[in-house]
Write a protein that holds these residues in place. Sequence first.
Motif, mmCIF file in Angstrom:
data_model
loop_
_atom_site.group_PDB
_atom_site.id
_atom_site.type_symbol
_atom_site.label_atom_id
_atom_site.label_comp_id
_atom_site.label_asym_id
_atom_site.label_seq_id
_atom_site.Cartn_x
_atom_site.Cartn_y
_atom_site.Cartn_z
ATOM 1 N N ARG A 216 38.884 50.947 46.262
ATOM 2 C CA ARG A 216 39.602 50.157 47.275
ATOM 3 C C ARG A 216 38.779 48.954 47.729
ATOM 4 N N LEU A 217 37.474 49.154 47.942
ATOM 5 C CA LEU A 217 36.607 48.054 48.357
ATOM 6 C C LEU A 217 36.607 46.942 47.303
ATOM 7 N N HIS A 218 36.408 47.305 46.058
ATOM 8 C CA HIS A 218 36.345 46.298 45.011
ATOM 9 C C HIS A 218 37.686 45.585 44.836
ATOM 10 N N GLU A 219 38.769 46.318 44.917
ATOM 11 C CA GLU A 219 40.080 45.701 44.807
ATOM 12 C C GLU A 219 40.313 44.700 45.944
ATOM 13 N N ARG A 220 39.869 45.051 47.160
ATOM 14 C CA ARG A 220 39.996 44.140 48.302
ATOM 15 C C ARG A 220 39.266 42.823 48.059
ATOM 16 N N PHE A 221 38.195 42.865 47.295
ATOM 17 C CA PHE A 221 37.417 41.666 47.025
ATOM 18 C C PHE A 221 37.831 40.966 45.735
ATOM 19 N N GLY A 222 38.974 41.337 45.191
ATOM 20 C CA GLY A 222 39.515 40.621 44.053
ATOM 21 C C GLY A 222 39.055 41.118 42.699
ATOM 22 N N PHE A 223 38.374 42.244 42.655
ATOM 23 C CA PHE A 223 38.008 42.826 41.362
ATOM 24 C C PHE A 223 39.260 43.426 40.721
ATOM 25 N N ARG A 224 39.306 43.378 39.409
ATOM 26 C CA ARG A 224 40.408 44.031 38.704
ATOM 27 C C ARG A 224 39.836 44.956 37.630
ATOM 28 N N HIS A 225 40.524 46.050 37.403
ATOM 29 C CA HIS A 225 40.091 47.043 36.430
ATOM 30 C C HIS A 225 40.236 46.461 35.031
ATOM 31 N N VAL A 226 39.157 46.559 34.225
ATOM 32 C CA VAL A 226 39.202 46.030 32.858
ATOM 33 C C VAL A 226 39.011 47.112 31.806
ATOM 34 N N GLY A 227 38.664 48.316 32.226
ATOM 35 C CA GLY A 227 38.510 49.396 31.255
ATOM 36 C C GLY A 227 37.699 50.541 31.814
ATOM 37 N N THR A 228 37.762 51.660 31.115
ATOM 38 C CA THR A 228 37.020 52.853 31.542
ATOM 39 C C THR A 228 36.271 53.420 30.354
ATOM 40 N N ALA B 105 34.641 53.552 35.457
ATOM 41 C CA ALA B 105 35.642 52.492 35.401
ATOM 42 C C ALA B 105 34.932 51.160 35.658
ATOM 43 N N TRP B 106 35.245 50.151 34.863
ATOM 44 C CA TRP B 106 34.624 48.837 34.991
ATOM 45 C C TRP B 106 35.626 47.836 35.577
ATOM 46 N N TYR B 107 35.109 47.051 36.517
ATOM 47 C CA TYR B 107 35.889 46.062 37.239
ATOM 48 C C TYR B 107 35.215 44.712 37.104
ATOM 49 N N GLU B 108 36.015 43.637 37.113
ATOM 50 C CA GLU B 108 35.440 42.289 37.082
ATOM 51 C C GLU B 108 36.102 41.411 38.124
ATOM 52 N N LYS B 109 35.342 40.405 38.533
ATOM 53 C CA LYS B 109 35.809 39.439 39.535
ATOM 54 C C LYS B 109 35.347 38.064 39.103
ATOM 55 N N GLU B 110 36.248 37.101 39.142
ATOM 56 C CA GLU B 110 35.868 35.717 38.868
ATOM 57 C C GLU B 110 35.115 35.168 40.076
ATOM 58 N N LEU B 111 34.037 34.463 39.804
ATOM 59 C CA LEU B 111 33.253 33.864 40.898
ATOM 60 C C LEU B 111 33.444 32.353 40.923
#
Length: 172
Positions: free
Chosen positions: A139-151, A166-172
């Motif tokens: 939930r924290l990562h999703e709130r900051f714009g991270f999206r799930h890219v794979g597990t 689960a791996w998440y990425e966010k554009e900076l």
Amino acid sequence: MPTERREVQVRPGVEADLKALTDLYNHYVRETPITFDTAVFTPEERRPWLLSHPEDGPYRLKVAADADTQEILGYATSSPYRAKPAYSTSVETTVYVAPGAGGRGVGTLLYEALFAALAGEDLHRAYAGIAQPNEPSFRLHERFGFRHVGTYREVGRKFGRWWDVAWYEKEL
């Protein structure tokens, strides 16, 4: 009786925080699959980690402390994603919140400060690996714009069982 909401300060981590930060991390080593480290650290063993996160540049350490007691409530870091030069514009981020400090918005405050500090750096992406299950971190990562890219399935073994990350990425 209403619960008192105490102020939290977020600042760069410093040498004086080393013992408290080590104790906090060791809690997660001993008690959870959140880190795949399996042996606790001494502060001396963690010193290189602390020193690898200066107050400027792409690799930062932000610490949340109780404004009154200065007790460490958590920390967030940005670290190299991978060692090869072409990865230099990517970082891996993480947040650790002290036991008993959850629900106070500590993780949110830490990530706000971390991403504000990184805004002027030559960075393109942030990545976060989250051992499963960990709904609060998701939930924290999703709130900051991270999206799930794979597990990665059953990528780590700790406490006699396999864990997915689960791996998440966010554009900076």
